[in-house]
Every structure is written in structure tokens, then in C-alpha cells.
Design an enzyme around this catalytic site. Structure first.
Site, PDB file in Angstrom:
ATOM      1  N   ARG A  46       0.850  -0.966  -0.281  1.00 34.38           N
ATOM      2  CA  ARG A  46       0.020  -0.031  -0.250  1.00 34.38           C
ATOM      3  C   ARG A  46       0.837   1.323  -0.031  1.00 34.38           C
ATOM      4  O   ARG A  46       0.465   2.181  -0.432  1.00 34.38           O
ATOM      5  CB  ARG A  46      -0.906   0.144   1.219  1.00 34.38           C
ATOM      6  CG  ARG A  46      -1.779   1.159   1.370  1.00 34.38           C
ATOM      7  CD  ARG A  46      -3.064   1.258   2.086  1.00 34.38           C
ATOM      8  NE  ARG A  46      -3.055   0.348   3.390  1.00 34.38           N
ATOM      9  CZ  ARG A  46      -2.667   0.529   4.426  1.00 34.38           C
ATOM     10  NH1 ARG A  46      -1.923   1.752   4.616  1.00 34.38           N
ATOM     11  NH2 ARG A  46      -2.399  -0.612   5.284  1.00 34.38           N
ATOM     12  N   TYR A  98     -16.816  17.973 -14.174  1.00 32.13           N
ATOM     13  CA  TYR A  98     -17.282  16.548 -14.020  1.00 32.13           C
ATOM     14  C   TYR A  98     -18.097  16.354 -13.057  1.00 32.13           C
ATOM     15  O   TYR A  98     -18.136  16.823 -11.657  1.00 32.13           O
ATOM     16  CB  TYR A  98     -16.069  15.824 -13.904  1.00 32.13           C
ATOM     17  CG  TYR A  98     -16.307  14.214 -13.733  1.00 32.13           C
ATOM     18  CD1 TYR A  98     -16.873  13.605 -14.853  1.00 32.13           C
ATOM     19  CD2 TYR A  98     -16.064  13.687 -12.648  1.00 32.13           C
ATOM     20  CE1 TYR A  98     -17.357  12.093 -14.665  1.00 32.13           C
ATOM     21  CE2 TYR A  98     -16.354  12.282 -12.452  1.00 32.13           C
ATOM     22  CZ  TYR A  98     -17.114  11.500 -13.447  1.00 32.13           C
ATOM     23  OH  TYR A  98     -17.213  10.341 -13.314  1.00 32.13           O
ATOM     24  N   ASP A 170      -7.895  20.010 -13.068  1.00 23.61           N
ATOM     25  CA  ASP A 170      -8.279  18.673 -13.584  1.00 23.61           C
ATOM     26  C   ASP A 170      -7.827  18.745 -14.952  1.00 23.61           C
ATOM     27  O   ASP A 170      -8.696  19.462 -15.841  1.00 23.61           O
ATOM     28  CB  ASP A 170      -9.711  18.473 -13.319  1.00 23.61           C
ATOM     29  CG  ASP A 170     -10.128  17.115 -13.917  1.00 23.61           C
ATOM     30  OD1 ASP A 170      -9.469  16.454 -14.635  1.00 23.61           O
ATOM     31  OD2 ASP A 170     -11.343  16.633 -13.394  1.00 23.61           O
ATOM     32  N   LYS A 195      -8.997   7.826 -18.719  1.00 22.99           N
ATOM     33  CA  LYS A 195      -9.448   8.478 -20.061  1.00 22.99           C
ATOM     34  C   LYS A 195      -8.116   8.447 -21.069  1.00 22.99           C
ATOM     35  O   LYS A 195      -7.679   7.290 -21.327  1.00 22.99           O
ATOM     36  CB  LYS A 195      -9.883   9.889 -19.657  1.00 22.99           C
ATOM     37  CG  LYS A 195     -10.688   9.987 -18.612  1.00 22.99           C
ATOM     38  CD  LYS A 195     -12.046   9.145 -18.780  1.00 22.99           C
ATOM     39  CE  LYS A 195     -12.954   8.993 -17.481  1.00 22.99           C
ATOM     40  NZ  LYS A 195     -13.130  10.270 -16.842  1.00 22.99           N
TER      41      LYS A 195
HETATM   42  C1  LIG Z   1     -13.775  10.577 -15.506  1.00 25.47           C
HETATM   43  C2  LIG Z   1     -13.622  12.008 -14.712  1.00 25.47           C
HETATM   44  C3  LIG Z   1     -13.142  12.019 -13.683  1.00 25.47           C
HETATM   45  C4  LIG Z   1     -13.089  11.050 -12.580  1.00 25.47           C
HETATM   46  O1  LIG Z   1     -12.244   9.983 -12.855  1.00 25.47           O
HETATM   47  P1  LIG Z   1     -12.554   8.275 -12.675  1.00 25.47           P
HETATM   48  O2  LIG Z   1     -11.250   7.850 -13.075  1.00 25.47           O
HETATM   49  O3  LIG Z   1     -13.945   8.075 -13.355  1.00 25.47           O
HETATM   50  O4  LIG Z   1     -12.706   8.287 -11.026  1.00 25.47           O
HETATM   51  C5  LIG Z   1     -12.654  13.465 -13.389  1.00 25.47           C
HETATM   52  N1  LIG Z   1     -12.511  14.496 -14.066  1.00 25.47           N
HETATM   53  C6  LIG Z   1     -12.902  14.138 -15.332  1.00 25.47           C
HETATM   54  C7  LIG Z   1     -12.807  15.550 -16.258  1.00 25.47           C
HETATM   55  C8  LIG Z   1     -13.362  13.172 -15.677  1.00 25.47           C
HETATM   56  O5  LIG Z   1     -13.582  12.901 -17.176  1.00 25.47           O
END
Ligand SMILES: *Cc1c(COP(=O)(O)O)cnc(C)c1O
Length: 379
Positions: A46, A98, A170, A195
Site C-alpha cells: 500500500r 465533471y 483537472d 481516460k
Molecule cells: C472521468 C473523469 C473524472 C473521474 O475519474 P474516474 O477515473 O472516473 O474516477 C474526473 N474528471 C474528469 C474531467 C473526468 O472526465
């Protein structure tokens, strides 16, 4: 080092025990010690895992940061950042972001006494009046999901610095190939590695990258104490994904441009949201801070009835109806009922997200086939 070389080589070394060029998947929970407290720096997985460390180094390198930390999902990475705060602390967040981030802020952290204030960050002048002595963090996303709004990262970073407030960006939609927020003055970059970084729709993961070592130590403490660490197989998948990020992104951008233009010229389409258009409200800022405009596109039809929106969402064959984005295959999504359903309808409408909005994640298939698919579906 130029981007193409960096994405393949940065941060990753041949495995010290064998010379394996690709970091092995260290599928272990613990490490044998020579004597109590006498170990090779690895105690328990961990806290330490070589596959994860290789990925964290690669993440730091491709975001031009000093330190990377990987998490079991994008929202787990966001969760760790908010855990830097204390009850009473205030966060200023973008009003278009998001849906899962909004849900985490309002439904989980608000009840622990953290205060979230939402503003339209397309105009950075909106931020200053919200700052007070309790403000600790500014959270933004650019381009935003799903309206492709652009925030001037350098301008927000100036405000954050002036008021000694952290700025976290982000960077999921742009990916490190198109934009590097730390270079523009942000303190932390957050990614949903699920993504574009993973890129193949086969892994859930998140990451944070930062320069400040004290901040890294605080976030590492949260990572190991709260335990939202990714497994080594998932780290391997993201490491592998990063090696082709630049070639995938080049094609996402090319296809994105072709499909955005096709939609814009379609007689049944009312509006297309894509930051590459010269008349996008913040195109100049996008041009200044991004190296391309990506493959995320949203659009509205002239016939914005529920029936027609629903029909189109089920009429494509190459574009698969699914949440998520950034994979090699193209996806079509309905934010109001899918990715952004956790935002109350009146909030969504107030921020410009209509029930009829359709979002595309343009993949790296042949653009002609993708256009043909949309032509047939839209009619
Ligand atoms: C998908 C997404 C998230 C969250 O990520 P996960 O991997 O699904 O937990 C956060 N910000 C954006 C812009 C996203 O597209």
C-alpha cells in the site's frame, strides 16, 4: 526532450534486477526484510510498489512536475486533494465540471464542514470576490466536461499565488500532450488516467502531479493512510498507455477537427462546442495554453425534443453509447442522464447544460467512417 521521446522514455528505467525494458508487474502485497526495519525501502505494497513508482515517475515527467502519485481512480485523486483541508476551509470551484467531482464535493465533503463555492471561471474576474481568509483551494477543469469551456490557467494561478491559495487543475480532457498546468503556475495537476492516459478503456485510475515536496509528502501520507492505491496490473496498463499518448492524441485532434467541422455544417445541428473554433468564447486562451484542441465535442440539435435526442443516441453504430472518454474507440454520451445526472437539473440548466446536449469522445478510427456513422444517425 521533445514530447514524442518523453512519452516513451521519461521517468522509466530498465528493471534493476533483470534489465527488463518494460517495468514488471510486481504483484506482491509485502516484501521480505533482512532484519526488523532493515529492508530495501519496500515494506508493504500500500505504501511502496515498484510498478506504481515507475508510473508515478512517468506521470511527473510528462506533466513537467517533480512528483507523481497514482490513485485507484480519478475521484480518489480528487478525494486526496480535498483531504488536505479542514472543517471551515473554503474551496472555490468551477461551476461547470465533471459530475462526479461535484457529487464528491456536495454529497461527501460538505457534511464534514468544507465549504464549496461555485463560479463561472471563463471570466477569471469572478474569482477574486469569492476569496476570503478561509479560502484554501481553487479547483478548476479546462476544457470542461461537457461544455468545453476554457479557463485561463495562468491568470487563475496569479490570483491563487497572490492570496496564498492552492490551485488544482483537472487536466483529464487535455491530457499532458495538449496542456501542462504546472508550467502555467498551478500547484497540483489531477488526472482521471482512466481516460486518455490509459487510452484503451480497460482501466480505472487517477493521478496527481506537483512540484512542491512538502505538498507531495502530505498527499503521499493521505494516499497511504486512506489507501486508494491502484494495483500493479492497472499501473502497468497506464504505463503502457502513456507510451502511445502522443500518437493517439495527434489522431484524436485530427479526427476531432474533422468531426467538429462536419457537425457545424450540418443543417440539423444548432450548436457545436469545441475549443478549436475561432469563435469559441475563449478560443484565444485555448490557443495560448493548449497545443491542440482534442477530440471531445458536444453539440445540440435544432430539434431539441427528448424523442429526437434519444433517437440519435441509439442510432450510431461506430460511436458506442457509453460513459467515459479518451479511449481509442469513439463514444457517444448523454450528459443529462449519464455522466452529469448527479448534478441537479436546475443547476445544469443554469450553467448552460441542456437536456438535449450530446457529447462525443472522438476515437482514432478513420474519420470518414466516423462521419458516415454520424451522417446516418442524424439523418
Ligand atoms: C472521468 C473523469 C473524472 C473521474 O475519474 P474516474 O477515473 O472516473 O474516477 C474526473 N474528471 C474528469 C474531467 C473526468 O472526465
Amino acid at each position: 526532450m521533445k514530447p514524442a521521446t518523453k512519452f516513451i522514455h521519461a521517468g522509466v528505467e530498465p528493471d534493476p534486477s533483470t534489465g527488463a525494458i518494460m517495468t514488471p508487474i510486481y504483484q506482491t502485497s509485502t516484501y521480505v526484510q533482512d532484519g526488523p526495519g532493515n529492508n530495501k525501502g519496500y515494506e508493504y505494497a500500500r505504501s511502496q510498489n515498484p510498478t506504481r513508482f515507475a508510473l508515478e515517475n512517468a506521470m511527473a515527467a510528462i506533466e513537467n512536475g517533480k512528483h507523481g502519485l497514482a490513485f485507484s481512480s480519478g475521484v480518489a485523486a480528487t478525494d486526496a486533494v480535498i483531504k488536505l483541508l479542514e472543517p471551515g476551509d473554503e474551496v472555490i470551484a468551477a461551476n461547470d465540471m465533471y459530475g462526479g467531482t461535484y457529487r464528491l464535493f456536495t454529497k461527501v465533503f460538505q457534511k464534514f464542514g468544507i465549504v464549496f463555492k461555485y463560479v463561472n471561471m471563463q471570466n477569471v474576474k469572478n474569482i477574486k470576490p469569492m476569496i476570503n481568509k478561509k479560502t484554501r483551494l481553487i479547483w478548476t477543469e479546462t476544457p470542461t466536461n461537457p461544455l468545453m469551456n476554457i479557463t485561463d490557467i495562468a491568470a487563475v494561478a496569479d490570483i491563487a499565488k497572490e492570496h496564498h491559495v492552492l490551485l488544482c487543475v483537472d487536466n483529464t480532457f487535455a491530457s499532458p500532450y495538449l496542456q501542462n498546468p504546472l508550467d502555467l503556475g498551478a500547484d497540483i495537476v489531477m488526472h482521471s488516467s482512466t481516460k486518455y492516459l490509459g487510452g484503451h478503456s480497460d482501466v480505472i485510475q487517477g493521478a496527481l502531479v506537483m512540484n512542491d515536496t512538502a505538498l507531495r509528502d502530505q498527499l503521499y501520507f493521505i494516499q497511504k493512510s486512506c489507501g486508494a492505491v491502484p494495483g500493479p496490473q492497472d499501473c502497468f496498463l497506464v504505463l503502457r498507455g502513456i507510451k502511445t499518448l502522443h500518437v493517439r492524441m495527434q489522431r484524436h485532434c485530427e479526427n476531432g477537427e474533422k468531426i467538429a467541422s462536419f457537425l457545424r455544417n450540418h443543417k440539423k445541428v444548432a450548436k457545436v462546442y469545441w475549443p478549436g473554433f475561432k469563435d469559441h468564447p475563449n478560443h484565444k486562451i485555448a490557443k495560448k495554453q493548449m497545443r491542440g484542441y482534442g477530440g471531445m465535442i458536444s453539440f445540440e440539435l435544432k430539434d431539441d425534443s427528448k424523442k429526437e435526442t434519444k433517437r440519435i443516441l441509439s442510432a450510431t453504430s461506430l460511436f458506442a453509447l457509453a460513459e467515459s472518454l479518451g479511449g481509442v474507440e469513439s463514444l457517444i454520451n448523454h450528459p443529462a442522464t449519464m455522466t452529469h445526472a448527479s448534478i441537479p437539473r436546475e443547476e445544469r440548466i443554469k450553467n448552460g447544460l441542456k437536456d438535449s446536449l450530446i457529447r462525443l469522445s472522438v476515437g482514432i478510427e478513420d474519420a470518414d467512417d466516423l462521419i458516415e456513422d454520424l451522417k446516418k444517425a442524424i439523418g
